[in-house]
Every structure is written in C-alpha cells, then in structure tokens.
Design a protein around this motif. Structure first.
Motif, PDB file in Angstrom:
ATOM      1  N   ALA A   7       0.806  -1.231   0.000  1.00 54.18           N
ATOM      2  CA  ALA A   7       0.000   0.000   0.000  1.00 54.18           C
ATOM      3  C   ALA A   7       0.835   1.275   0.000  1.00 54.18           C
ATOM      4  CB  ALA A   7      -0.938  -0.008   1.194  1.00 54.18           C
ATOM      5  N   TRP A  10      -0.611   4.028  -2.132  1.00 53.11           N
ATOM      6  CA  TRP A  10      -2.012   4.349  -1.893  1.00 53.11           C
ATOM      7  C   TRP A  10      -2.118   5.228  -0.661  1.00 53.11           C
ATOM      8  CZ3 TRP A  10      -5.083   3.412  -5.731  1.00 53.11           C
ATOM      9  CH2 TRP A  10      -4.799   2.359  -6.600  1.00 53.11           C
ATOM     10  N   PRO A  11      -3.005   6.233  -0.688  1.00 54.68           N
ATOM     11  CA  PRO A  11      -3.169   7.086   0.489  1.00 54.68           C
ATOM     12  C   PRO A  11      -3.656   6.309   1.710  1.00 54.68           C
ATOM     13  CG  PRO A  11      -4.620   7.805  -1.312  1.00 54.68           C
ATOM     14  CD  PRO A  11      -3.845   6.636  -1.804  1.00 54.68           C
ATOM     15  N   SER A  12      -4.389   5.221   1.481  1.00 51.33           N
ATOM     16  CA  SER A  12      -4.854   4.368   2.577  1.00 51.33           C
ATOM     17  C   SER A  12      -5.283   3.034   1.977  1.00 51.33           C
ATOM     18  CB  SER A  12      -6.022   5.017   3.324  1.00 51.33           C
ATOM     19  OG  SER A  12      -7.192   4.968   2.538  1.00 51.33           O
ATOM     20  N   PRO A  13      -5.390   1.998   2.794  1.00 49.60           N
ATOM     21  CA  PRO A  13      -5.839   0.692   2.279  1.00 49.60           C
ATOM     22  C   PRO A  13      -7.224   0.743   1.624  1.00 49.60           C
ATOM     23  CG  PRO A  13      -4.851   0.421   4.436  1.00 49.60           C
ATOM     24  CD  PRO A  13      -4.964   1.911   4.189  1.00 49.60           C
ATOM     25  N   VAL A  14      -8.096   1.630   2.078  1.00 47.26           N
ATOM     26  CA  VAL A  14      -9.440   1.683   1.486  1.00 47.26           C
ATOM     27  C   VAL A  14      -9.375   2.119   0.021  1.00 47.26           C
ATOM     28  CG1 VAL A  14     -10.122   4.038   2.165  1.00 47.26           C
ATOM     29  CG2 VAL A  14     -11.862   2.260   1.940  1.00 47.26           C
ATOM     30  N   TYR A  15      -8.459   3.031  -0.334  1.00 46.37           N
ATOM     31  CA  TYR A  15      -8.314   3.432  -1.734  1.00 46.37           C
ATOM     32  C   TYR A  15      -7.779   2.281  -2.573  1.00 46.37           C
ATOM     33  CZ  TYR A  15      -9.428   8.305  -0.889  1.00 46.37           C
ATOM     34  OH  TYR A  15     -10.083   9.461  -0.579  1.00 46.37           O
ATOM     35  N   ARG A  16      -6.824   1.536  -2.034  1.00 47.99           N
ATOM     36  CA  ARG A  16      -6.302   0.356  -2.731  1.00 47.99           C
ATOM     37  C   ARG A  16      -7.431  -0.649  -2.956  1.00 47.99           C
ATOM     38  NH1 ARG A  16      -3.297  -2.379   1.150  1.00 47.99           N
ATOM     39  NH2 ARG A  16      -5.281  -3.382   1.572  1.00 47.99           N
TER      40      ARG A  16
END
Length: 162
Positions: A7, A10-16
């Motif tokens: 990640a 990615w800005p955070s895991p939710v965006y990934r």
C-alpha cells in the motif's frame, strides 16, 4: 517498484481496495447475459435511443464517449442485423439513426434479462439495497466526471501554454 498489495503508493488501504473492486467490475463481463439477442454495443446504442429521440452519428459518439469510427461500425452492424435504421430529415445534412421495431423488441427482451440478473444479484446481496448502491454510484460517477473534466481542462491549458 510497489505492487497493489504493497500500500506504499495508496493514500490508505481503502483506496487500494476500492481500486481493486473497480478493476473487478471492469473485468466482469456484465454485458454478456445468457439468453440475450443483442451485442453489447447494440444494446448500448439502443439504450441511448430509448428516449425516442433519433440521433446523428456524432451525437451517439458523444453520448457513448466513443470514437465516431467505432460507433459507425457498431451502427452499421446493428443496421445489418435489422435493429437500427438511418433516415433523412429534410433540411439536415446528417442522416439520423433510430431503432427499428425489431430493435425495440430485442432491446426490451435483453433489458428484461438484465433486470432479472440484477434482481437475482440483489436478492443474494441482502440486506444490501439497490437504492443505496444507486445513490453512491451516481454520486461517484458525477464526481469522477467533474474531476476528469477539470483534469482534461488543465492538461489542455498546459499544452496551449507551451
């Protein structure tokens, strides 16, 4: 080089995870529904024309966000199968395209198959709500279009500045 599982970019895991789900949706052949009559492109064209307003090839290209040559091939294929027709309007240079009776019948038939599939998916999704998904998808698509339009405008402005 980082991978999607890492990640770091990615800005955070939710965006990934959102990117992964969007890729999953893109890989899914949602336009391939057993028992349908129309090619996916013919269904998309008939969808645009389902408001009973004939279109020029250019208008269809703009609404489908496809190259005019691509839409021309798709329209010609649908005409060959008897789903669409071109006709002339006095005082207008471009001929218009509209569905035939066979095209309308096939569109209704395939639309019912697609609706049946959605009904089955949402029955399996319970307690998910089609209304909630529609609200969120519409908001996402609207924001996506606004964001990419701004990005395209900035890109064009930079090109003209150089």
């Amino acid at each position: 080089m980082s991978g999607a599982g890492d990640a770091s970019f990615w800005p955070s895991p939710v965006y990934r995870d959102l990117a992964e789900e969007l890729l999953r949706m893109g890989r899914r052949k949602t336009n391939v529904v057993p028992g349908t009559q129309l090619e996916a492109s013919a269904f998309a064209i008939l969808w645009v024309l389902s408001d009973d307003r004939p279109r020029t090839l250019r208008e269809l290209s703009e609404e489908l966000d496809l190259e005019q040559s691509t839409v021309n091939r798709q329209v010609n294929a649908a005409i060959k199968h008897g789903y669409l027709e071109r006709f002339e309007v006095e005082g207008q240079i471009s001929r218009l395209i509209r569905p035939t009776a066979a095209g309308l019948d096939a569109f209704e038939h395939d639309g019912m198959r697609r609706a049946d599939r959605l009904i089955r998916v949402f029955a399996d999704l319970a307690p998910g709500s089609p209304d909630t998904l529609l609200h969120e998808l519409r908001a996402f698509n609207d924001a996506y279009e606004r964001s990419t339009a701004r990005q395209d405008e900035q890109h064009t402005a930079r090109q003209h500045a150089h």
